[in-house]
Design a protein around this motif. Structure first.
Motif, PDB file in Angstrom:
ATOM      1  N   ARG A 270       0.838  -1.204   0.000  1.00 46.22           N
ATOM      2  CA  ARG A 270       0.000   0.000   0.000  1.00 46.22           C
ATOM      3  C   ARG A 270       0.873   1.254   0.000  1.00 46.22           C
TER       4      ARG A 270
ATOM      5  N   ARG B 145       1.302   4.272  -3.053  1.00 47.18           N
ATOM      6  CA  ARG B 145       1.199   5.719  -2.828  1.00 47.18           C
ATOM      7  C   ARG B 145       2.440   6.444  -3.330  1.00 47.18           C
TER       8      ARG B 145
ATOM      9  N   ASP C  22       2.282   6.635  -7.243  1.00 47.30           N
ATOM     10  CA  ASP C  22       1.192   7.404  -7.835  1.00 47.30           C
ATOM     11  C   ASP C  22       1.580   8.875  -8.020  1.00 47.30           C
TER      12      ASP C  22
ATOM     13  N   ALA D 146      -8.839  -2.742  -4.835  1.00 45.29           N
ATOM     14  CA  ALA D 146      -9.183  -1.684  -3.891  1.00 45.29           C
ATOM     15  C   ALA D 146      -8.472  -0.381  -4.234  1.00 45.29           C
ATOM     16  N   ALA D 147      -7.216  -0.484  -4.654  1.00 42.83           N
ATOM     17  CA  ALA D 147      -6.424   0.708  -4.962  1.00 42.83           C
ATOM     18  C   ALA D 147      -7.006   1.480  -6.132  1.00 42.83           C
ATOM     19  N   GLU D 148      -7.644   0.784  -7.070  1.00 41.84           N
ATOM     20  CA  GLU D 148      -8.276   1.503  -8.182  1.00 41.84           C
ATOM     21  C   GLU D 148      -9.307   2.504  -7.668  1.00 41.84           C
ATOM     22  N   MET D 149      -9.980   2.157  -6.585  1.00 41.64           N
ATOM     23  CA  MET D 149     -11.018   3.043  -6.050  1.00 41.64           C
ATOM     24  C   MET D 149     -10.415   4.244  -5.346  1.00 41.64           C
ATOM     25  N   TRP D 150      -9.351   4.045  -4.537  1.00 47.73           N
ATOM     26  CA  TRP D 150      -8.817   5.198  -3.820  1.00 47.73           C
ATOM     27  C   TRP D 150      -7.763   5.978  -4.574  1.00 47.73           C
ATOM     28  N   LEU D 151      -7.240   5.408  -5.670  1.00 45.42           N
ATOM     29  CA  LEU D 151      -6.334   6.183  -6.528  1.00 45.42           C
ATOM     30  C   LEU D 151      -7.055   6.775  -7.733  1.00 45.42           C
ATOM     31  N   GLY D 152      -8.187   6.200  -8.089  1.00 49.38           N
ATOM     32  CA  GLY D 152      -8.965   6.722  -9.208  1.00 49.38           C
ATOM     33  C   GLY D 152      -8.327   6.503 -10.564  1.00 49.38           C
TER      34      GLY D 152
END
Length: 248
Positions: free
Chosen positions: A179, A183, A186, A208-214
């Motif tokens: 995780r 970050r 990105d 999950a990362a697709e959702m919080w990184l967009g």
């Protein structure tokens, strides 16, 4: 007559004998009527403590691939899926094509490999030009990954290699560590993030990362199994593994 369990497709899955992540990952993404038949590529659990030993250990795996192919073909699979990624990036796109040809000539059936699957996945999302990627490898192998993506038209903006100390140690990398790496990779200058190294557990974290990184986050095991399913006309869409399996 079709196989009573694999009536849609029987997949022969090739992976290093040290790999403990590919088999459960692929089984988690397996639709009804598709079966996975794992063939282990004999791989000593060599310590990878330098660029040289890491490359040498990977070459050992590459040299044992065809024995695993011959073994799994005795169950008459319809298709092969490569659960080891490093060798599929070596020598760029030309090297990946040569690897695919070598395996397909021996097997007599087609194969999905991690390098081409990741490129196909990025193209499926559309609009991806600049990427960042992470791996469990050492810099000498990351250089091969970067070369391959360059050949396929993607610019690598940033990369991280975790420099894992053995093949089994790759499966011990925690989600907390990964995780943090995501970050760091990105940024506004990156269209997508790719994870390579099939013994690195990231299929659910990437989703999950697709959702919080967009933005697209492509886990190589997801991309490879998605590629194999779609190559066999299996269009099932699944939740929990990111947009690749739910949307494309």
């Amino acid at each position: 007559m079709p196989d009573v369990q694999g009536w849609r497709a029987k997949f022969g899955v090739l992976g290093p004998s040290t790999n403990t992540i590919v088999q459960p990952d692929f089984d988690a993404m397996r639709p009804m009527g598709v079966t996975n038949h794992y063939s282990r590529i004999f791989t000593p659990n060599a310590n990878a403590v330098s660029n040289e030993s890491s490359r040498a250990g990977t070459e050992v795996i590459a040299g044992n691939v065809l024995d695993a192919v011959r073994s799994v073909m005795t169950c008459k699979p319809d298709y092969l899926v490569m659960g080891m990624s490093a060798v599929t990036f070596f020598d760029g796109a030309k090297g990946a094509d040569a690897f695919v040809k070598k395996v397909e000539d021996e097997a007599g059936v087609k194969i999905s490999v991690g390098s081409h699957a990741c490129a196909a996945a990025l193209n499926a999302y559309g609009g991806v030009k600049r990427i960042a990627f992470l791996s469990p490898y050492w810099p000498v192998i990351n250089a091969e990954v970067k070369r391959y993506f360059g050949d396929m038209g993607f610019e690598t903006v940033r990369e991280t290699c975790l420099q894992c100390k053995s093949w089994t140690a790759i499966a011990e990398v925690t989600e907390d560590t990964l995780r943090g790496v995501l970050r760091e990779l990105d940024g506004d200058d990156v269209d997508a993030i790719v994870q390579v190294g099939t013994n690195l557990s990231m299929v659910r974290l990437a989703a999950a990362a697709e959702m919080w990184l967009g933005k697209p986050v492509v886990a190589i095991n997801t991309a490879t199994y998605w590629h194999a399913l779609r190559a066999n006309g299996i269009k099932d869409q699944m939740q929990g593994f990111g947009r690749l399996l739910s949307d494309f």
